[in-house]
Design a protein around this motif. Structure first.
Motif, short mmCIF file in Angstrom:
data_model
loop_
_atom_site.label_atom_id
_atom_site.label_comp_id
_atom_site.label_asym_id
_atom_site.label_seq_id
_atom_site.Cartn_x
_atom_site.Cartn_y
_atom_site.Cartn_z
N GLY A 133 11.57 9.07 -7.84
CA GLY A 133 12.40 7.89 -7.63
C GLY A 133 11.81 7.04 -6.53
N LEU A 134 11.85 5.73 -6.71
CA LEU A 134 11.25 4.82 -5.74
C LEU A 134 12.06 3.53 -5.69
CD1 LEU A 134 8.88 4.24 -3.80
CD2 LEU A 134 7.57 3.41 -5.77
N GLU A 184 0.83 -1.20 0.00
CA GLU A 184 0.00 0.00 0.00
C GLU A 184 0.86 1.25 0.00
OE1 GLU A 184 -3.81 -0.29 2.49
OE2 GLU A 184 -2.54 -1.85 3.37
N VAL A 185 1.96 1.21 0.75
CA VAL A 185 2.89 2.34 0.76
C VAL A 185 3.44 2.57 -0.64
CG1 VAL A 185 5.14 3.13 1.59
CG2 VAL A 185 3.52 2.08 3.19
N ILE A 186 3.86 1.49 -1.29
CA ILE A 186 4.40 1.60 -2.65
C ILE A 186 3.33 2.13 -3.60
CG2 ILE A 186 5.31 0.27 -4.59
CD1 ILE A 186 6.58 -1.61 -2.53
N GLY A 187 2.10 1.67 -3.42
CA GLY A 187 1.02 2.15 -4.28
C GLY A 187 0.80 3.65 -4.16
N ILE A 188 0.84 4.17 -2.94
CA ILE A 188 0.68 5.61 -2.72
C ILE A 188 1.79 6.39 -3.42
CG2 ILE A 188 0.84 7.44 -0.96
CD1 ILE A 188 -0.66 5.54 0.94
N LEU A 189 3.01 5.93 -3.26
CA LEU A 189 4.16 6.65 -3.81
C LEU A 189 4.24 6.51 -5.32
CD1 LEU A 189 6.77 5.56 -1.11
CD2 LEU A 189 5.67 7.79 -1.31
N ASP A 190 4.00 5.32 -5.83
CA ASP A 190 4.14 5.08 -7.27
C ASP A 190 3.07 5.82 -8.07
OD1 ASP A 190 5.41 3.86 -9.49
OD2 ASP A 190 3.83 2.33 -9.57
N ALA A 191 1.91 6.06 -7.45
CA ALA A 191 0.81 6.71 -8.17
C ALA A 191 0.95 8.23 -8.22
CB ALA A 191 -0.52 6.34 -7.52
N LEU A 242 12.28 -1.70 3.72
CA LEU A 242 12.80 -0.35 3.66
C LEU A 242 12.46 0.26 2.31
CD1 LEU A 242 14.55 1.92 4.88
CD2 LEU A 242 16.56 0.75 3.96
N VAL A 243 11.78 1.41 2.35
CA VAL A 243 11.32 2.06 1.13
C VAL A 243 11.96 3.45 1.03
CG1 VAL A 243 9.33 2.87 -0.21
CG2 VAL A 243 9.12 0.84 1.27
N PHE A 244 12.55 3.74 -0.13
CA PHE A 244 13.11 5.07 -0.39
C PHE A 244 12.28 5.74 -1.48
CE2 PHE A 244 16.74 2.60 1.11
CZ PHE A 244 17.32 3.46 2.04
N ALA A 245 12.00 7.03 -1.31
CA ALA A 245 11.26 7.76 -2.33
C ALA A 245 11.80 9.18 -2.44
CB ALA A 245 9.77 7.80 -2.00
N ASP A 246 12.05 9.63 -3.67
CA ASP A 246 12.42 11.02 -3.94
C ASP A 246 11.15 11.78 -4.30
OD1 ASP A 246 15.10 10.42 -3.58
OD2 ASP A 246 15.35 9.83 -5.67
N VAL A 247 10.89 12.85 -3.55
CA VAL A 247 9.63 13.59 -3.70
C VAL A 247 9.91 15.07 -3.88
CG1 VAL A 247 7.37 14.06 -2.66
CG2 VAL A 247 8.56 11.92 -2.14
N ALA A 248 9.22 15.71 -4.83
CA ALA A 248 9.31 17.16 -4.97
C ALA A 248 8.81 17.79 -3.67
CB ALA A 248 8.48 17.63 -6.15
#
Length: 320
Positions: free
Chosen positions: A28-29, A15-22, A43-49
């Motif tokens: 970056g994910l 679900e976390v990945i779904g929120i970020l990927d959408a 462990l999840v990494f995400a680059d966010v504006a």
């Protein structure tokens, strides 16, 4: 650009990945499965504006990631990424203007912690302010202003009111009251010692003081400067550009007024005491009101930006 580092329980990682990927603001994910021991998961990494950080973090909070895992937010100072550039371009707002409320709240709680470090800085600043009064030294007054740690707690008052965090409000009020009370009390005792040794005389306090008389003579400009300085200080705290924060510390007469209260009390000078009390109150009220108004305006603006971003997510994007 911000990087989110998430320790996610395995049960909600998808679900976390779904929120970020959408989200188009995520450029970056990466996921490292099974690498988290506490909690057991991933462990999840995400680059966010930065402009979209509040929306993304709010959705993660709604999922309960912060209760079962951890969300860490880091500022990426330098990065090279075409996809990151495109994410910032298509995300409404400006990175420098964006207010990351989770970061602001965290810093506010840290700044309002009443500890020995805070009390030490407050006391040392007030003592230096008292010496500045005795010597009629503007340089020492500026030094005392810079050393004083009270602005963080004052800014926290605005954060608490805007974000309706009443525990934070109570902590900020307590820190300010006890911090100033302790600093004034210790400076008062030291002033009595100085008086007994003959190092400080009544003429040092009531005599001509062209460089420091403003400390106990508040006027309309005291309030105006406090309002402007607090607005600038809050902007510096909430923005990615923080170059103007030091200017706030040498603009508002809070710590010097506390020093004058202490030294005036040591000599029983009511005029000096009450003039300084009024100066302190005027400045604290002006800064608290300006901080609240500035944060309320920022929240209103970014609420509109979030609405624009939600609409933009449903439109085709074309890079110019």
């Amino acid at each position: 650009m911000l990087q989110l580092r998430i320790l996610s329980p395995a049960a909600i990682t998808d679900e976390v990945i779904g929120i970020l990927d959408a989200d188009d603001a995520v450029s970056g994910l990466a996921v490292v499965r099974g690498s988290s021991l506490k909690p057991p998961g991933d462990l999840v990494f995400a680059d966010v504006a930065r402009e979209a950080a509040n929306d993304v973090i709010d959705r993660l909070r709604a999922l309960g990631v912060h209760r079962e895992g951890t969300v860490e937010i880091d500022t990426v100072r330098t990065w090279l990424s075409r996809s990151g550039f495109e994410a910032e371009v298509r995300t409404p707002g400006s990175s420098a203007d964006a207010v990351v409320w989770a970061d602001v709240a965290q810093r506010s709680y840290e700044e309002t912690e009443l500890n020995w470090t805070y009390l030490s800085f407050m006391t040392l600043a007030t003592v230096i302010a008292a010496i500045a009064i005795v010597l009629d030294s503007q340089i020492l007054v500026i030094g005392a202003m810079v050393l004083g740690p009270e602005f963080g707690a004052i800014a926290a008052l605005g954060v608490a009111l805007v974000r309706r965090r009443f525990v934070l409000l109570g902590l900020a009020v307590r820190t300010l009251i006890l911090g100033f009370a302790a600093a004034i009390a210790i400076t008062f005792v030291l002033s009595l010692i100085g008086r007994g040794l003959g190092w400080i005389t009544v003429d040092d306090v009531i005599g001509p003081r062209p460089s420091t008389a403003f400390i106990y003579t508040p006027d309309k400009w005291s309030f105006i400067v406090a309002v402007i300085a607090a607005a600038a200080g809050v902007l510096a705290l909430t923005s990615s550009k923080v170059g103007g924060l030091s200017g706030v510390f040498i603009s508002v007469t809070t710590v010097p007024a506390a020093g004058n209260i202490a030294i005036g009390a040591a000599f029983g000078l009511g005029e000096a005491i009450w003039g300084s009390v009024w100066q302190l109150v005027v400045n604290l009220i002006g800064m608290a009101l300006a901080g609240w108004a500035t944060l309320a305006l920022q929240q209103a603006v970014w609420s509109r930006v979030s609405v624009r971003r939600a609409r933009a997510l449903h439109r085709p994007y074309r890079m110019l």
